[in-house]
Enzyme design. Structure first.
Site, PDB file in Angstrom:
ATOM      1  N   GLU A  71       0.815  -1.216   0.000  1.00 10.13           N
ATOM      2  CA  GLU A  71       0.000   0.000   0.000  1.00 10.13           C
ATOM      3  C   GLU A  71       0.851   1.269   0.000  1.00 10.13           C
ATOM      4  O   GLU A  71       0.315   2.377   0.102  1.00 10.13           O
ATOM      5  CB  GLU A  71      -0.926   0.020   1.224  1.00 10.13           C
ATOM      6  CG  GLU A  71      -1.956  -1.083   1.276  1.00 10.13           C
ATOM      7  CD  GLU A  71      -3.082  -0.905   0.266  1.00 10.13           C
ATOM      8  OE1 GLU A  71      -2.937  -0.052  -0.643  1.00 10.13           O
ATOM      9  OE2 GLU A  71      -4.080  -1.625   0.383  1.00 10.13           O
ATOM     10  N   HIS A  89      -3.187   2.934   8.133  1.00  9.18           N
ATOM     11  CA  HIS A  89      -4.225   2.179   7.418  1.00  9.18           C
ATOM     12  C   HIS A  89      -4.496   0.890   8.171  1.00  9.18           C
ATOM     13  O   HIS A  89      -3.577   0.115   8.457  1.00  9.18           O
ATOM     14  CB  HIS A  89      -3.775   1.863   5.993  1.00  9.18           C
ATOM     15  CG  HIS A  89      -4.577   0.790   5.330  1.00  9.18           C
ATOM     16  ND1 HIS A  89      -5.958   0.791   5.301  1.00  9.18           N
ATOM     17  CD2 HIS A  89      -4.197  -0.335   4.666  1.00  9.18           C
ATOM     18  CE1 HIS A  89      -6.389  -0.279   4.652  1.00  9.18           C
ATOM     19  NE2 HIS A  89      -5.325  -0.979   4.263  1.00  9.18           N
ATOM     20  N   HIS A  91      -7.575  -2.469   9.066  1.00 13.04           N
ATOM     21  CA  HIS A  91      -8.741  -3.245   8.639  1.00 13.04           C
ATOM     22  C   HIS A  91      -9.651  -3.461   9.852  1.00 13.04           C
ATOM     23  O   HIS A  91     -10.105  -4.571  10.105  1.00 13.04           O
ATOM     24  CB  HIS A  91      -8.309  -4.595   8.061  1.00 13.04           C
ATOM     25  CG  HIS A  91      -7.534  -4.488   6.786  1.00 13.04           C
ATOM     26  ND1 HIS A  91      -7.065  -5.592   6.112  1.00 13.04           N
ATOM     27  CD2 HIS A  91      -7.146  -3.421   6.045  1.00 13.04           C
ATOM     28  CE1 HIS A  91      -6.415  -5.211   5.022  1.00 13.04           C
ATOM     29  NE2 HIS A  91      -6.455  -3.895   4.969  1.00 13.04           N
ATOM     30  N   HIS A 151     -12.763  -2.650   2.329  1.00 11.53           N
ATOM     31  CA  HIS A 151     -11.334  -2.753   2.606  1.00 11.53           C
ATOM     32  C   HIS A 151     -11.000  -2.363   4.045  1.00 11.53           C
ATOM     33  O   HIS A 151     -10.621  -3.213   4.840  1.00 11.53           O
ATOM     34  CB  HIS A 151     -10.584  -1.855   1.611  1.00 11.53           C
ATOM     35  CG  HIS A 151      -9.108  -2.043   1.606  1.00 11.53           C
ATOM     36  ND1 HIS A 151      -8.322  -1.755   0.499  1.00 11.53           N
ATOM     37  CD2 HIS A 151      -8.236  -2.448   2.562  1.00 11.53           C
ATOM     38  CE1 HIS A 151      -7.050  -2.000   0.781  1.00 11.53           C
ATOM     39  NE2 HIS A 151      -6.979  -2.415   2.030  1.00 11.53           N
TER      40      HIS A 151
END
Length: 213
Positions: A71, A89, A91, A151
């Site tokens: 990413e 980032h 999840h 996502h």
């Protein structure tokens, strides 16, 4: 604490708080033209400083033996478009739930203003692609948080601590919204109500000091 040490410390916190599982999620922190980022394929609670690669803002590997997170293009796109000093980032569960069902997270609590307001959901694109990077960059315009369809979530901050706290707040807001849906129909704050919060924050009440009798 060095940039790489910061990644290790906050990577462990992300796992401890249940914001990521396995090797999912990635963090980065910038200093000048260099970006330390978590490596690809390594669980965030197993990081050591030497495992974290360093890239320049154009994506060239500068230091480290492992490849940076897949990413990384998204992180670099965010840095190019904002003045952010760090990107997180994850999840996380409730964030991902909202990201699979909504086009935005509405402001059901005034703390959404700390992220810039309603949180947009960036359209789905395959991870690690220029398309996803562009979608996230657009969703972050005027915001410090965005969700990524089917996502997870991404947040920014001047420091890694600031970006991480934004991630915690994003997950809290998503959990409040999801749980509220289970109890009924959540009330969404109006623009006028949010403006009043901004005005209140800019002009807090002053409590006079009591004078001795």
């Amino acid at each position: 604490m060095s940039l790489r040490e910061q990644l290790c410390a906050y990577g462990r916190r992300a796992v401890e708080l249940g914001l990521v599982i396995g090797t999912s999620g990635n963090l980065s922190v910038r200093e000048g033209d260099l970006v330390a980022v978590t490596p690809s394929g390594v669980a965030l609670d197993r990081l050591t400083p030497e495992l974290c690669p360093v890239v320049d803002v154009e994506g060239h590997l500068v230091e480290g033996d492992l490849q940076p997170s897949s990413e990384t293009p998204m992180h670099l796109a965010v840095y190019a478009a904002t003045g952010a000093g760090a990107v997180v980032h994850t999840h996380s569960v409730f964030g991902t739930v909202v990201a699979t069902t909504m086009t935005e997270l509405p402001p059901v609590h005034y703390n959404a203003l700390l992220l810039g307001g309603a949180v947009r959901v960036a359209p789905y694109a395959t991870y690690g692609t220029p398309e996803l990077a562009a979608n996230v960059r657009a969703a972050l315009e005027g915001r410090t948080a965005a969700l990524m369809a089917n996502h997870g979530g991404v947040t920014t901050g001047a420091t890694l601590d600031e970006a991480f706290e934004a991630t915690r707040l994003l997950e809290w807001l998503c959990e409040v919204y999801v749980r509220a849906l289970g109890a009924g129909t959540p009330a969404v704050l109006t623009g006028e109500q949010l403006d009043a919060v901004v005005e209140r924050a800019a002009n807090p009440p002053v409590f006079p000091r009591r004078t001795p009798s």
